[in-house]
Design a protein around this motif. Structure first.
Motif, PDB file in Angstrom:
ATOM      1  N   LEU A 141       0.784  -1.127  -0.004  1.00  0.00           N
ATOM      2  CA  LEU A 141       0.150   0.153   0.012  1.00  0.00           C
ATOM      3  C   LEU A 141       0.945   1.270   0.304  1.00  0.00           C
ATOM      4  CD1 LEU A 141      -2.592  -1.025   2.744  1.00  0.00           C
ATOM      5  CD2 LEU A 141      -3.193  -0.310   0.218  1.00  0.00           C
ATOM      6  N   HIS A 142       0.546   2.244  -0.739  1.00  0.00           N
ATOM      7  CA  HIS A 142       1.278   3.461  -0.792  1.00  0.00           C
ATOM      8  C   HIS A 142       0.678   4.464   0.040  1.00  0.00           C
ATOM      9  CE1 HIS A 142       2.931   7.187  -2.453  1.00  0.00           C
ATOM     10  NE2 HIS A 142       4.007   6.491  -2.815  1.00  0.00           N
ATOM     11  N   LYS A 143       1.597   5.388   0.741  1.00  0.00           N
ATOM     12  CA  LYS A 143       1.308   6.272   1.680  1.00  0.00           C
ATOM     13  C   LYS A 143      -0.015   7.088   0.959  1.00  0.00           C
ATOM     14  CE  LYS A 143       2.546   9.838   5.124  1.00  0.00           C
ATOM     15  NZ  LYS A 143       1.530  10.834   4.446  1.00  0.00           N
ATOM     16  N   SER A 144       0.105   7.495  -0.049  1.00  0.00           N
ATOM     17  CA  SER A 144      -0.857   8.218  -0.752  1.00  0.00           C
ATOM     18  C   SER A 144      -2.453   7.797  -0.912  1.00  0.00           C
ATOM     19  CB  SER A 144      -0.515   8.636  -2.438  1.00  0.00           C
ATOM     20  OG  SER A 144      -0.356   7.476  -3.099  1.00  0.00           O
ATOM     21  N   THR A 145      -2.427   6.534  -0.905  1.00  0.00           N
ATOM     22  CA  THR A 145      -3.593   5.759  -0.978  1.00  0.00           C
ATOM     23  C   THR A 145      -4.432   5.702   0.317  1.00  0.00           C
ATOM     24  OG1 THR A 145      -2.792   4.069  -2.533  1.00  0.00           O
ATOM     25  CG2 THR A 145      -4.831   3.259  -1.531  1.00  0.00           C
ATOM     26  N   ARG A 146      -3.522   5.502   1.474  1.00  0.00           N
ATOM     27  CA  ARG A 146      -3.920   5.629   2.919  1.00  0.00           C
ATOM     28  C   ARG A 146      -4.372   6.985   3.227  1.00  0.00           C
ATOM     29  NH1 ARG A 146       1.155   2.954   3.937  1.00  0.00           N
ATOM     30  NH2 ARG A 146       0.676   0.772   4.507  1.00  0.00           N
ATOM     31  N   ASP A 147      -3.766   7.802   2.863  1.00  0.00           N
ATOM     32  CA  ASP A 147      -4.017   9.503   2.884  1.00  0.00           C
ATOM     33  C   ASP A 147      -5.550   9.757   2.092  1.00  0.00           C
ATOM     34  OD1 ASP A 147      -1.988   9.870   4.412  1.00  0.00           O
ATOM     35  OD2 ASP A 147      -0.620  10.811   2.930  1.00  0.00           O
ATOM     36  N   ALA A 148      -5.751   9.271   1.087  1.00  0.00           N
ATOM     37  CA  ALA A 148      -6.759   9.353   0.247  1.00  0.00           C
ATOM     38  C   ALA A 148      -7.981   8.898   0.810  1.00  0.00           C
ATOM     39  CB  ALA A 148      -6.637   8.845  -1.193  1.00  0.00           C
ATOM     40  N   ILE A 149      -8.043   7.720   1.504  1.00  0.00           N
ATOM     41  CA  ILE A 149      -8.922   6.988   1.738  1.00  0.00           C
ATOM     42  C   ILE A 149      -9.511   7.497   3.159  1.00  0.00           C
ATOM     43  CG2 ILE A 149      -9.684   4.964   3.135  1.00  0.00           C
ATOM     44  CD1 ILE A 149      -8.274   3.286   0.616  1.00  0.00           C
ATOM     45  N   GLU A 150      -8.462   8.026   4.102  1.00  0.00           N
ATOM     46  CA  GLU A 150      -8.621   8.825   5.210  1.00  0.00           C
ATOM     47  C   GLU A 150      -9.460  10.106   4.915  1.00  0.00           C
ATOM     48  OE1 GLU A 150      -6.294  10.688   9.128  1.00  0.00           O
ATOM     49  OE2 GLU A 150      -5.169   9.552   7.565  1.00  0.00           O
ATOM     50  N   TYR A 151      -9.065  10.724   3.845  1.00  0.00           N
ATOM     51  CA  TYR A 151      -9.636  12.095   3.529  1.00  0.00           C
ATOM     52  C   TYR A 151     -10.917  11.761   3.074  1.00  0.00           C
ATOM     53  CZ  TYR A 151     -10.537  15.752   0.177  1.00  0.00           C
ATOM     54  OH  TYR A 151     -11.285  17.021  -0.348  1.00  0.00           O
ATOM     55  N   VAL A 152     -11.444  10.942   2.200  1.00  0.00           N
ATOM     56  CA  VAL A 152     -12.778  10.848   1.956  1.00  0.00           C
ATOM     57  C   VAL A 152     -13.677  10.104   3.216  1.00  0.00           C
ATOM     58  CG1 VAL A 152     -12.540   8.419   1.050  1.00  0.00           C
ATOM     59  CG2 VAL A 152     -14.063   9.901  -0.258  1.00  0.00           C
ATOM     60  N   GLN A 153     -13.158   9.485   3.982  1.00  0.00           N
ATOM     61  CA  GLN A 153     -13.683   8.965   5.338  1.00  0.00           C
ATOM     62  C   GLN A 153     -14.243  10.183   6.148  1.00  0.00           C
ATOM     63  OE1 GLN A 153     -13.187   4.424   6.291  1.00  0.00           O
ATOM     64  NE2 GLN A 153     -11.393   5.656   6.803  1.00  0.00           N
ATOM     65  N   ARG A 154     -13.175  11.081   6.104  1.00  0.00           N
ATOM     66  CA  ARG A 154     -13.464  12.263   6.880  1.00  0.00           C
ATOM     67  C   ARG A 154     -14.654  13.034   6.447  1.00  0.00           C
ATOM     68  NH1 ARG A 154      -7.773  13.083   7.065  1.00  0.00           N
ATOM     69  NH2 ARG A 154      -8.221  14.839   5.623  1.00  0.00           N
ATOM     70  N   LYS A 155     -14.759  12.932   5.004  1.00  0.00           N
ATOM     71  CA  LYS A 155     -15.929  13.595   4.481  1.00  0.00           C
ATOM     72  C   LYS A 155     -17.422  13.068   4.770  1.00  0.00           C
ATOM     73  CE  LYS A 155     -14.249  16.629   1.025  1.00  0.00           C
ATOM     74  NZ  LYS A 155     -14.564  17.431  -0.201  1.00  0.00           N
ATOM     75  N   GLY A 156     -17.252  11.684   5.489  1.00  0.00           N
ATOM     76  CA  GLY A 156     -18.294  10.807   5.908  1.00  0.00           C
ATOM     77  C   GLY A 156     -18.981   9.714   4.761  1.00  0.00           C
ATOM     78  N   VAL A 157     -18.039   9.596   3.802  1.00  0.00           N
ATOM     79  CA  VAL A 157     -18.067   8.666   2.719  1.00  0.00           C
ATOM     80  C   VAL A 157     -17.733   7.399   3.064  1.00  0.00           C
ATOM     81  CG1 VAL A 157     -17.533   8.048   0.343  1.00  0.00           C
ATOM     82  CG2 VAL A 157     -17.789  10.568   0.769  1.00  0.00           C
ATOM     83  N   TYR A 158     -18.711   6.277   3.101  1.00  0.00           N
ATOM     84  CA  TYR A 158     -18.722   4.941   3.552  1.00  0.00           C
ATOM     85  C   TYR A 158     -17.720   4.502   2.474  1.00  0.00           C
ATOM     86  CZ  TYR A 158     -19.966   0.758   5.677  1.00  0.00           C
ATOM     87  OH  TYR A 158     -20.059  -0.442   6.425  1.00  0.00           O
ATOM     88  N   VAL A 159     -16.579   3.797   3.084  1.00  0.00           N
ATOM     89  CA  VAL A 159     -15.460   3.060   2.117  1.00  0.00           C
ATOM     90  C   VAL A 159     -15.332   1.680   2.517  1.00  0.00           C
ATOM     91  CG1 VAL A 159     -13.121   2.985   1.485  1.00  0.00           C
ATOM     92  CG2 VAL A 159     -14.255   5.483   2.237  1.00  0.00           C
ATOM     93  N   THR A 160     -15.521   0.836   1.707  1.00  0.00           N
ATOM     94  CA  THR A 160     -15.625  -0.670   1.560  1.00  0.00           C
ATOM     95  C   THR A 160     -14.520  -1.352   0.658  1.00  0.00           C
ATOM     96  OG1 THR A 160     -17.052  -2.712   1.597  1.00  0.00           O
ATOM     97  CG2 THR A 160     -17.695  -1.021  -0.070  1.00  0.00           C
ATOM     98  N   LEU A 161     -14.380  -2.417   0.710  1.00  0.00           N
ATOM     99  CA  LEU A 161     -13.323  -3.117  -0.098  1.00  0.00           C
ATOM    100  C   LEU A 161     -14.208  -4.334  -0.804  1.00  0.00           C
ATOM    101  CD1 LEU A 161     -10.261  -4.369   2.053  1.00  0.00           C
ATOM    102  CD2 LEU A 161     -10.783  -2.145   0.530  1.00  0.00           C
ATOM    103  N   VAL A 162     -14.439  -4.555  -2.106  1.00  0.00           N
ATOM    104  CA  VAL A 162     -15.109  -5.470  -2.644  1.00  0.00           C
ATOM    105  C   VAL A 162     -14.032  -6.299  -3.560  1.00  0.00           C
ATOM    106  CG1 VAL A 162     -16.804  -5.790  -4.481  1.00  0.00           C
ATOM    107  CG2 VAL A 162     -17.019  -3.845  -3.023  1.00  0.00           C
ATOM    108  N   THR A 163     -13.732  -7.571  -2.889  1.00  0.00           N
ATOM    109  CA  THR A 163     -12.747  -8.245  -3.437  1.00  0.00           C
ATOM    110  C   THR A 163     -13.034  -9.988  -3.366  1.00  0.00           C
ATOM    111  OG1 THR A 163     -10.348  -8.853  -2.778  1.00  0.00           O
ATOM    112  CG2 THR A 163     -12.199  -8.590  -0.788  1.00  0.00           C
TER     113      THR A 163
END
Length: 290
Positions: A21-43
């Motif tokens: 995992l790259h740090k930029s990906t972690r940061d982006a997911i943290e950013y969008v979760q702070r906006k209240g967007v529900y983030v899930t993995l579909v795998t």
């Protein structure tokens, strides 16, 4: 359009080619979760394997795993949704597949059971087979899965099959489609075939999760790179293909981001979510309702 859920494929999407995992990906997911967007993995990964990735991303939501046949989170004892291949069908499938030179893996949410067949040519399959499984996830190997199932029946959410030869996959796929109405198939590459209960797919798993959360498909963003991502990419409000995806996946998408090695997820998040106000603010303004 206001997007309330972000669905992410794992391998080839949020993970780089080296499996990291790259740090930029972690940061982006943290950013969008702070906006209240529900983030899930579909795998296609097992629940324990997906849970490990989610933990690294600080995602505490329900995960759509086993290609959509098992949906749960780390807090509940029972899954939100599960669908399994019946024990008798599992046994019959294994007996048939054992006639091919292939590695068979019954992927349960608590363990995996595989035969000891060693692939000689398909190096990619060996890499995929062993990658991503947590240490605490029991991986059992046996000389004959069918013999093991006689005394210890298993009803798995998914069966993975790694073939030695491309022609064998085609033959097995055609035969299974004709013999077993209880299952559906997903070809991940020229050597790997995944077998799930009939009606199971990443899209249907995402629909199940959306119904549980009260979120419609048009309010979802889906990002993926594989053939098994095409359905959800086409169905969601915004379907995004990774730059490393095949032409077919890109044609199905609304938008193509950069590749997984060029931080495509973080690039997409910055482009599409930076202008969207936080979900809680939009609720207070009565722009969206629960």
């Amino acid at each position: 359009m206001i997007y309330r859920l972000l669905a992410l494929n794992v391998d080839g999407t949020i993970l780089q080619s080296n499996g990291r995992l790259h740090k930029s990906t972690r940061d982006a997911i943290e950013y969008v979760q702070r906006k209240g967007v529900y983030v899930t993995l579909v795998t296609s990964r097992s629940f324990p394997s997906a849970k490990k990735v989610a933990k690294a991303l600080k995602i505490n939501s329900m995960l759509v795993t086993h290609l959509g046949s098992y949906i749960s989170d780390d807090l509940r004892s029972d899954p939100v949704f599960e669908k399994r291949i019946p024990e008798d069908v599992t046994f019959q499938l294994v007996r048939f597949l054992e006639s091919f030179p292939c590695q068979i893996r019954l992927v349960h949410e608590k363990f995996s059971l595989a035969n000891k067949y060693k692939l000689n040519h398909n190096l990619l399959a060996k890499t995929v087979f062993t990658s991503g499984d947590p240490i605490f996830y029991s991986q059992q190997f046996t000389d004959s899965i069918s013999e093991t199932l006689v005394n210890e029946p298993v009803s798995p959410p998914k069966i993975e099959v790694y073939f030695e030869y491309e022609e064998d996959l085609k033959d097995a796929q055609q035969a299974v489609n004709g013999m077993f109405s209880e299952v559906s198939l997903s070809k991940l590459n020229d050597y790997r075939l995944d077998i799930m209960p009939e009606g199971v797919s990443k899209l249907n798993g995402l629909i199940q999760l959306g119904e549980h959360l009260g979120i419609q498909l048009k309010e979802m963003v889906a990002i993926g790179d594989g053939y098994d991502d095409i359905e959800m990419i086409e169905a969601c409000g915004l379907g995004v293909a990774m730059g490393n995806a095949s032409v077919e996946v890109k044609k199905a998408s609304d938008w193509v981001t950069r590749s997984n090695n060029q931080h495509g997820v973080s690039y997409m998040v910055k482009e599409h979510f930076r202008k969207q106000q936080p979900i809680e603010f939009l609720r207070k303004m009565n722009i969206i309702k629960m």
